[in-house]
Design a protein around this motif. Structure first.
Motif, PDB file in Angstrom:
ATOM      1  N   GLN A  92      -9.015  42.218 -53.613  1.00  0.00           N
ATOM      2  CA  GLN A  92      -7.845  41.681 -54.306  1.00  0.00           C
ATOM      3  C   GLN A  92      -7.123  42.808 -55.015  1.00  0.00           C
ATOM      4  OE1 GLN A  92      -9.358  38.658 -56.945  1.00  0.00           O
ATOM      5  NE2 GLN A  92      -9.438  37.132 -55.333  1.00  0.00           N
ATOM      6  N   GLY A  93      -5.818  42.669 -55.121  1.00  0.00           N
ATOM      7  CA  GLY A  93      -5.041  43.675 -55.816  1.00  0.00           C
ATOM      8  C   GLY A  93      -3.573  43.342 -55.810  1.00  0.00           C
ATOM      9  N   ARG A  94      -2.802  44.340 -56.182  1.00  0.00           N
ATOM     10  CA  ARG A  94      -1.343  44.180 -56.272  1.00  0.00           C
ATOM     11  C   ARG A  94      -0.690  45.245 -55.404  1.00  0.00           C
ATOM     12  NH1 ARG A  94       1.736  41.050 -59.433  1.00  0.00           N
ATOM     13  NH2 ARG A  94      -0.078  40.413 -60.623  1.00  0.00           N
ATOM     14  N   ALA A  95       0.240  44.814 -54.569  1.00  0.00           N
ATOM     15  CA  ALA A  95       0.892  45.696 -53.605  1.00  0.00           C
ATOM     16  C   ALA A  95       2.055  46.468 -54.218  1.00  0.00           C
ATOM     17  CB  ALA A  95       1.396  44.872 -52.429  1.00  0.00           C
ATOM     18  N   ARG A  96       2.220  47.700 -53.715  1.00  0.00           N
ATOM     19  CA  ARG A  96       3.409  48.509 -53.959  1.00  0.00           C
ATOM     20  C   ARG A  96       4.041  48.761 -52.593  1.00  0.00           C
ATOM     21  NH1 ARG A  96      -0.329  51.756 -55.618  1.00  0.00           N
ATOM     22  NH2 ARG A  96       0.506  53.577 -54.548  1.00  0.00           N
ATOM     23  N   LEU A  97       5.350  48.635 -52.519  1.00  0.00           N
ATOM     24  CA  LEU A  97       6.050  48.759 -51.244  1.00  0.00           C
ATOM     25  C   LEU A  97       6.838  50.062 -51.191  1.00  0.00           C
ATOM     26  CD1 LEU A  97       7.494  45.132 -51.046  1.00  0.00           C
ATOM     27  CD2 LEU A  97       5.280  45.966 -50.242  1.00  0.00           C
ATOM     28  N   SER A  98       6.871  50.667 -50.012  1.00  0.00           N
ATOM     29  CA  SER A  98       7.665  51.864 -49.798  1.00  0.00           C
ATOM     30  C   SER A  98       8.435  51.721 -48.493  1.00  0.00           C
ATOM     31  CB  SER A  98       6.772  53.102 -49.721  1.00  0.00           C
ATOM     32  OG  SER A  98       7.526  54.238 -49.328  1.00  0.00           O
ATOM     33  N   PRO A 140      13.491  51.982 -39.802  1.00  0.00           N
ATOM     34  CA  PRO A 140      14.117  51.193 -40.866  1.00  0.00           C
ATOM     35  C   PRO A 140      13.789  49.704 -40.709  1.00  0.00           C
ATOM     36  CG  PRO A 140      15.662  52.807 -40.024  1.00  0.00           C
ATOM     37  CD  PRO A 140      14.470  52.839 -39.105  1.00  0.00           C
ATOM     38  N   GLY A 141      13.546  49.060 -41.844  1.00  0.00           N
ATOM     39  CA  GLY A 141      13.169  47.654 -41.839  1.00  0.00           C
ATOM     40  C   GLY A 141      11.666  47.429 -41.919  1.00  0.00           C
ATOM     41  N   GLU A 142      10.893  48.506 -41.749  1.00  0.00           N
ATOM     42  CA  GLU A 142       9.437  48.419 -41.884  1.00  0.00           C
ATOM     43  C   GLU A 142       9.027  48.932 -43.256  1.00  0.00           C
ATOM     44  OE1 GLU A 142       6.930  47.260 -39.654  1.00  0.00           O
ATOM     45  OE2 GLU A 142       8.680  46.406 -38.684  1.00  0.00           O
ATOM     46  N   LEU A 143       7.961  48.377 -43.776  1.00  0.00           N
ATOM     47  CA  LEU A 143       7.442  48.742 -45.084  1.00  0.00           C
ATOM     48  C   LEU A 143       6.053  49.348 -44.968  1.00  0.00           C
ATOM     49  CD1 LEU A 143       8.206  45.409 -46.984  1.00  0.00           C
ATOM     50  CD2 LEU A 143       9.495  47.545 -47.160  1.00  0.00           C
ATOM     51  N   LEU A 144       5.774  50.287 -45.845  1.00  0.00           N
ATOM     52  CA  LEU A 144       4.403  50.724 -46.081  1.00  0.00           C
ATOM     53  C   LEU A 144       3.933  49.958 -47.305  1.00  0.00           C
ATOM     54  CD1 LEU A 144       1.972  52.579 -45.556  1.00  0.00           C
ATOM     55  CD2 LEU A 144       2.987  54.141 -47.225  1.00  0.00           C
ATOM     56  N   VAL A 145       2.798  49.315 -47.186  1.00  0.00           N
ATOM     57  CA  VAL A 145       2.228  48.544 -48.289  1.00  0.00           C
ATOM     58  C   VAL A 145       0.952  49.237 -48.733  1.00  0.00           C
ATOM     59  CG1 VAL A 145       1.385  46.297 -49.050  1.00  0.00           C
ATOM     60  CG2 VAL A 145       3.161  46.430 -47.271  1.00  0.00           C
ATOM     61  N   ARG A 146       0.884  49.559 -50.023  1.00  0.00           N
ATOM     62  CA  ARG A 146      -0.321  50.141 -50.618  1.00  0.00           C
ATOM     63  C   ARG A 146      -0.801  49.168 -51.677  1.00  0.00           C
ATOM     64  NH1 ARG A 146      -0.915  55.480 -49.056  1.00  0.00           N
ATOM     65  NH2 ARG A 146      -2.640  55.689 -50.475  1.00  0.00           N
ATOM     66  N   VAL A 147      -2.074  48.822 -51.604  1.00  0.00           N
ATOM     67  CA  VAL A 147      -2.650  47.865 -52.546  1.00  0.00           C
ATOM     68  C   VAL A 147      -3.776  48.544 -53.309  1.00  0.00           C
ATOM     69  CG1 VAL A 147      -3.840  45.661 -52.816  1.00  0.00           C
ATOM     70  CG2 VAL A 147      -2.112  45.938 -51.003  1.00  0.00           C
ATOM     71  N   ALA A 148      -3.587  48.694 -54.611  1.00  0.00           N
ATOM     72  CA  ALA A 148      -4.665  49.186 -55.469  1.00  0.00           C
ATOM     73  C   ALA A 148      -5.694  48.073 -55.592  1.00  0.00           C
ATOM     74  CB  ALA A 148      -4.112  49.570 -56.834  1.00  0.00           C
ATOM     75  N   ILE A 149      -6.930  48.371 -55.220  1.00  0.00           N
ATOM     76  CA  ILE A 149      -7.986  47.353 -55.219  1.00  0.00           C
ATOM     77  C   ILE A 149      -8.450  47.118 -56.655  1.00  0.00           C
ATOM     78  CG2 ILE A 149     -10.292  46.764 -54.402  1.00  0.00           C
ATOM     79  CD1 ILE A 149      -9.688  48.727 -52.022  1.00  0.00           C
ATOM     80  N   ASP A 150      -8.265  45.889 -57.128  1.00  0.00           N
ATOM     81  CA  ASP A 150      -8.675  45.507 -58.483  1.00  0.00           C
ATOM     82  C   ASP A 150     -10.023  44.795 -58.516  1.00  0.00           C
ATOM     83  OD1 ASP A 150      -6.246  46.438 -59.537  1.00  0.00           O
ATOM     84  OD2 ASP A 150      -5.288  44.491 -59.246  1.00  0.00           O
ATOM     85  N   LYS A 151     -10.336  44.083 -57.434  1.00  0.00           N
ATOM     86  CA  LYS A 151     -11.553  43.276 -57.413  1.00  0.00           C
ATOM     87  C   LYS A 151     -12.119  43.267 -56.001  1.00  0.00           C
ATOM     88  CE  LYS A 151     -13.326  38.711 -58.575  1.00  0.00           C
ATOM     89  NZ  LYS A 151     -12.992  37.368 -59.050  1.00  0.00           N
ATOM     90  N   VAL A 152     -13.449  43.329 -55.905  1.00  0.00           N
ATOM     91  CA  VAL A 152     -14.142  43.315 -54.623  1.00  0.00           C
ATOM     92  C   VAL A 152     -15.242  42.269 -54.671  1.00  0.00           C
ATOM     93  CG1 VAL A 152     -15.555  44.645 -53.005  1.00  0.00           C
ATOM     94  CG2 VAL A 152     -13.730  45.795 -54.304  1.00  0.00           C
TER      95      VAL A 152
END
Length: 142
Positions: A83-89, A122-134
């Motif tokens: 589980q975590g929260r995504a950041r988009l680039s 263009p139109g594609e995202l990189l999603v990075r999710v910092a893992i908060d819970k496992v």
């Protein structure tokens, strides 16, 4: 009896072979949306690509909370939920680089650049999710 995986065990488990993740995002009405994704671990983050205008992409832009389940559907059954929260680039160099790395995992190194070119646009995202819970368990039916 189910057993808790160690940090090293769950990281090896989710990175093994071509296991896909089942990604859960939050729809505008609060209901869940689940879709399979190709992904990689990058340290303490999960990395994947998606289209900006997909249900996943729109959900993540509005509400970055995610859960990602990776499982082995063969007895004695193992699973990991991150589980975590995504950041988009939308940085195309980043999107293309990671699309190629992800393509290498799932389709082989010889096709990595093909997937980088296909998904690093263009139109594609990189999603990075910092893992908060496992939550990681092995031998569920053991």
């Amino acid at each position: 009896m189910a057993q808790k995986m160690t940090d090293d065990e769950w990281r090896a488990f989710v990175s093994y072979g071509t296991r896909t993740g089942k990604l859960s995002t939050v729809r505008a009405d609060g209901s869940p949306h689940v879709a399979p994704v190709w992904f990689l671990l990058d340290g303490d983050e999960v990395v994947f690509n998606t289209g900006k205008e997909t249900v996943k992409g729109r959900n993540l832009a509005r509400d970055g909370r995610i859960a990602l389940c990776v499982d082995d559907d063969r007895p004695p059954f193992d699973f990991v939920v991150l589980q975590g929260r995504a950041r988009l680039s939308e940085d195309l160099a980043e999107v293309r680089y990671w699309a190629a790395r992800i393509g290498a995992r799932y389709m082989g190194e010889e096709r990595a650049e093909e997937f980088g070119a296909r998904n690093g646009v263009p139109g594609e995202l990189l999603v990075r999710v910092a893992i908060d819970k496992v939550l990681a368990r092995r031998s569920i039916a053991g």
